[in-house]
Scaffold this motif. Structure first.
Motif, PDB file in Angstrom:
ATOM      1  N   LEU A  16       0.817  -1.212   0.000  1.00  0.00           N
ATOM      2  CA  LEU A  16       0.000   0.000   0.000  1.00  0.00           C
ATOM      3  C   LEU A  16       0.852   1.264   0.000  1.00  0.00           C
ATOM      4  O   LEU A  16       0.648   2.170  -0.819  1.00  0.00           O
ATOM      5  CB  LEU A  16      -0.922  -0.015   1.231  1.00  0.00           C
ATOM      6  CG  LEU A  16      -1.769   1.245   1.457  1.00  0.00           C
ATOM      7  CD1 LEU A  16      -2.717   1.479   0.292  1.00  0.00           C
ATOM      8  CD2 LEU A  16      -2.532   1.141   2.769  1.00  0.00           C
ATOM      9  N   PHE A  17       1.822   1.324   0.891  1.00  0.00           N
ATOM     10  CA  PHE A  17       2.596   2.560   1.030  1.00  0.00           C
ATOM     11  C   PHE A  17       3.746   2.660   0.035  1.00  0.00           C
ATOM     12  O   PHE A  17       4.328   3.735  -0.120  1.00  0.00           O
ATOM     13  CB  PHE A  17       3.097   2.698   2.471  1.00  0.00           C
ATOM     14  CG  PHE A  17       2.012   3.125   3.419  1.00  0.00           C
ATOM     15  CD1 PHE A  17       1.704   4.468   3.573  1.00  0.00           C
ATOM     16  CD2 PHE A  17       1.283   2.182   4.132  1.00  0.00           C
ATOM     17  CE1 PHE A  17       0.689   4.871   4.425  1.00  0.00           C
ATOM     18  CE2 PHE A  17       0.272   2.573   4.995  1.00  0.00           C
ATOM     19  CZ  PHE A  17      -0.030   3.925   5.142  1.00  0.00           C
ATOM     20  N   HIS A  18       4.063   1.566  -0.646  1.00  0.00           N
ATOM     21  CA  HIS A  18       5.003   1.670  -1.760  1.00  0.00           C
ATOM     22  C   HIS A  18       4.377   2.483  -2.899  1.00  0.00           C
ATOM     23  O   HIS A  18       5.070   3.206  -3.623  1.00  0.00           O
ATOM     24  CB  HIS A  18       5.388   0.278  -2.257  1.00  0.00           C
ATOM     25  CG  HIS A  18       6.255   0.302  -3.488  1.00  0.00           C
ATOM     26  ND1 HIS A  18       7.559   0.732  -3.464  1.00  0.00           N
ATOM     27  CD2 HIS A  18       5.991  -0.037  -4.785  1.00  0.00           C
ATOM     28  CE1 HIS A  18       8.063   0.659  -4.681  1.00  0.00           C
ATOM     29  NE2 HIS A  18       7.138   0.202  -5.498  1.00  0.00           N
ATOM     30  N   LEU A  19       3.084   2.354  -3.028  1.00  0.00           N
ATOM     31  CA  LEU A  19       2.377   3.087  -4.084  1.00  0.00           C
ATOM     32  C   LEU A  19       2.124   4.538  -3.705  1.00  0.00           C
ATOM     33  O   LEU A  19       1.862   5.370  -4.582  1.00  0.00           O
ATOM     34  CB  LEU A  19       1.028   2.398  -4.370  1.00  0.00           C
ATOM     35  CG  LEU A  19       1.119   0.920  -4.817  1.00  0.00           C
ATOM     36  CD1 LEU A  19      -0.275   0.310  -4.906  1.00  0.00           C
ATOM     37  CD2 LEU A  19       1.840   0.814  -6.155  1.00  0.00           C
ATOM     38  N   LEU A  20       2.215   4.862  -2.413  1.00  0.00           N
ATOM     39  CA  LEU A  20       1.932   6.222  -1.948  1.00  0.00           C
ATOM     40  C   LEU A  20       3.231   7.016  -1.853  1.00  0.00           C
ATOM     41  O   LEU A  20       4.115   6.695  -1.066  1.00  0.00           O
ATOM     42  CB  LEU A  20       1.257   6.160  -0.572  1.00  0.00           C
ATOM     43  CG  LEU A  20       0.857   7.502   0.053  1.00  0.00           C
ATOM     44  CD1 LEU A  20      -0.179   8.215  -0.804  1.00  0.00           C
ATOM     45  CD2 LEU A  20       0.336   7.290   1.465  1.00  0.00           C
ATOM     46  N   GLN A  21       3.357   8.040  -2.661  1.00  0.00           N
ATOM     47  CA  GLN A  21       4.560   8.860  -2.690  1.00  0.00           C
ATOM     48  C   GLN A  21       4.205  10.326  -2.434  1.00  0.00           C
ATOM     49  O   GLN A  21       3.178  10.813  -2.892  1.00  0.00           O
ATOM     50  CB  GLN A  21       5.269   8.738  -4.048  1.00  0.00           C
ATOM     51  CG  GLN A  21       5.695   7.323  -4.414  1.00  0.00           C
ATOM     52  CD  GLN A  21       6.783   6.780  -3.516  1.00  0.00           C
ATOM     53  OE1 GLN A  21       7.575   7.533  -2.953  1.00  0.00           O
ATOM     54  NE2 GLN A  21       6.825   5.449  -3.362  1.00  0.00           N
ATOM     55  N   PHE A  22       5.076  11.016  -1.688  1.00  0.00           N
ATOM     56  CA  PHE A  22       4.893  12.442  -1.424  1.00  0.00           C
ATOM     57  C   PHE A  22       5.991  13.228  -2.132  1.00  0.00           C
ATOM     58  O   PHE A  22       7.064  12.698  -2.417  1.00  0.00           O
ATOM     59  CB  PHE A  22       4.940  12.714   0.082  1.00  0.00           C
ATOM     60  CG  PHE A  22       3.877  11.988   0.857  1.00  0.00           C
ATOM     61  CD1 PHE A  22       2.555  12.382   0.788  1.00  0.00           C
ATOM     62  CD2 PHE A  22       4.205  10.895   1.659  1.00  0.00           C
ATOM     63  CE1 PHE A  22       1.566  11.710   1.501  1.00  0.00           C
ATOM     64  CE2 PHE A  22       3.233  10.220   2.380  1.00  0.00           C
ATOM     65  CZ  PHE A  22       1.911  10.633   2.294  1.00  0.00           C
ATOM     66  N   SER A  23       5.727  14.492  -2.386  1.00  0.00           N
ATOM     67  CA  SER A  23       6.671  15.314  -3.154  1.00  0.00           C
ATOM     68  C   SER A  23       7.225  16.475  -2.336  1.00  0.00           C
ATOM     69  O   SER A  23       7.565  17.518  -2.871  1.00  0.00           O
ATOM     70  CB  SER A  23       5.971  15.862  -4.406  1.00  0.00           C
ATOM     71  OG  SER A  23       4.816  16.603  -4.050  1.00  0.00           O
TER      72      SER A  23
END
Length: 486
Positions: A435-442
């Motif tokens: 799940l969090f591998h797909l969630l990225q912040f910039s």
């Protein structure tokens, strides 16, 4: 589990404080202040000292824990006297050997990196201080006073290193004096833990050694082999890299390994207290309580190490953005070493069971064989794959060794550390990783790390609490929530 959990939580706090200072040193001060080749030299000296430590301690740190609870109070002084003198059987011959063959030893370890030649005695003194430190630390542990010793082991030295690096940065000390002070720091740490150990129980020297002295010395000698084998599995990669590639690469490898080593902090903290408790349970023959402790330590440590592995892997690319370019190519190393550390943690107090049982001789043979396999794997893989080869050699060796120990305890004691809760935790970690591998912040890397880590931990704790996967963890969370609820 009450005393285990109470002291383990204190030890975890202290150990993480130490790792916080270690992270500051490893990820910022060392790489900013020391030239890469000298940072590699520090890593090589400390790793070499760690490998020699079991010989310097002569296995006493394990022997003391195994046998201490067997003696009546009136017999303990003669036993402790024996424990204080026994390390000299390793220290004196090694000191004489180093004195006679210093030149040859220097040439042997400096074939690729000539700068290493002048630091033979530094390795000896670091190993000496590490050895007697473990002896006095065990003195504290058998009295169930592990917290201060853990502080000295995990925090004191790292604060001292931070101070020395800052002195070097501001040109208060030279590079040569830095290395001398580093050795002095390890000797000072040993002196302080000695005073603390004596404050708990001051030794009354009694040369009328215990009637089972022969049994003790045989066990001690075998533990030297086992301890050396275990440390070879952990540290030989850093030492052998020096024999094949430029020493600055040892620094790059050391940083990656340190990042992965954060995973075993809970295990190191909990083992300070479970080791003597396991010895007591074995000595009393209470196998039901031993099985309960085995399963609880395994689950608790898997819960902790598993989430740390997920956090590290998912945030590693952001962390590397904060480091110099030369230190950014360690993902494979971190992943392999981290995975091995998780498996290590999943075994709970397995090591304590084996090394305090009547089967320790067989396990030592396994360890020695696998230490030899580790050396061979490093000889094959480092020239071909470089730093990744060293990591792969360590991963294969640690995985095989842990698998052997797991099966051996099952065969001899009839129980495994895993329960249904283990597989629930495993499934939860896999789902969180995907799940969090797909969630990225910039955002800035630090903000990205904090934000993603907070979300992962909150979801993880929520799942553990909601489904009551661990009795101990759920109990702690329940008490914390009750205090926070008006």
């Amino acid at each position: 589990m009450g005393i285990v959990l109470k002291q383990s939580l204190k030890n975890i706090t202290i150990t993480y404080l130490g790792f916080a200072f270690g992270a500051i040193n490893t990820l910022f001060l060392y790489i900013k202040i020391l030239p890469d080749q000298y940072y590699g030299l520090v890593t090589f000296i400390l790793a070499s000292g760690a490998i020699l430590m079991p010989l310097m301690a002569f296995g006493v740190h394990n022997t003391m824990v195994k046998f201490y609870s067997n003696y009546q109070d009136s017999e303990k002084d003669s036993f402790l006297t024996l424990m204080l003198l026994t390390p000299l059987l390793g220290i004196l011959p090694l000191a004489i050997f180093t004195f006679l063959f210093q030149e040859q030893l220097g040439v042997m370890i400096s074939q690729v990196n000539p700068m290493v030649k002048d630091y033979v005695w530094y390795i000896f003194l670091v190993a000496l201080s590490m050895g007697y430190f473990e002896v006095f630390y065990s003195w504290c542990k058998v009295h169930l006073k592990s917290v201060f010793g853990n502080f000295m082991k995990e925090v004191f030295g790292r604060i001292g290193v931070s101070f020395l690096l800052l002195l070097l940065y501001f040109d208060v000390i030279s590079l040569d004096l830095f290395f001398k002070c580093l050795v002095g720091l390890y000797l000072l740490r040993t002196g302080i833990i000695k005073l603390y150990a004596y404050s708990i129980r001051f030794p009354k020297f009694n040369l009328n050694f215990p009637s089972n002295t022969k049994e003790i010395l045989v066990y001690t000698f075998l533990i030297i082999l086992g301890g050396s084998a275990a440390l070879i599995l952990l540290e030989i990669d850093k030492v052998m890299l020096n024999q094949f590639i430029k020493i600055e690469n040892v620094a790059y490898y050391g940083v990656a390994v340190y990042i992965a080593t954060v995973i075993i902090v809970p295990s190191r903290a909990m083992h300070q207290i479970t080791y003597p408790l396991t010895a007591e349970l074995l000595n009393s023959g209470n196998h039901f309580a031993l099985e309960t402790l085995y399963k609880k330590t395994s689950l608790t440590l898997f819960i902790a190490s598993g989430i740390l592995f997920v956090l590290i892997v998912l945030n590693l690319d952001q962390l590397y953005k904060l480091l110099p370019e030369s230190y950014r190519n360690g993902f494979t190393i971190v992943f392999l070493i981290g995975l091995a550390k998780v498996f290590d943690s999943m075994l709970g107090n397995n090591n304590s069971i084996l090394f305090n049982s009547k089967y320790y001789k067989t396990v030592l043979v396994f360890g020695i064989c696998l230490a030899l396999v580790t050396i061979v794997l490093n000889l094959i893989l480092i020239p071909r794959l470089g730093l990744e080869g060293a990591a792969l050699a360590s991963f294969i060796s640690i995985f095989i060794f842990n698998l052997v120990k797991l099966v051996f305890v099952k065969l001899k004691f009839g129980f495994l550390p895993f329960t249904r809760a283990t597989f629930k935790v495993f499934t939860t970690l896999i789902l969180l990783g995907i799940l969090f591998h797909l969630l990225q912040f910039s955002f800035h890397p630090i903000i990205n790390i904090i934000l993603k880590s907070a979300l992962i931990v909150l979801m993880y704790l929520g799942i553990l609490y909601r489904f009551e996967i661990s009795e101990d963890v759920s109990g702690i969370l329940s008490k914390w929530l009750k205090r926070k609820t008006p």
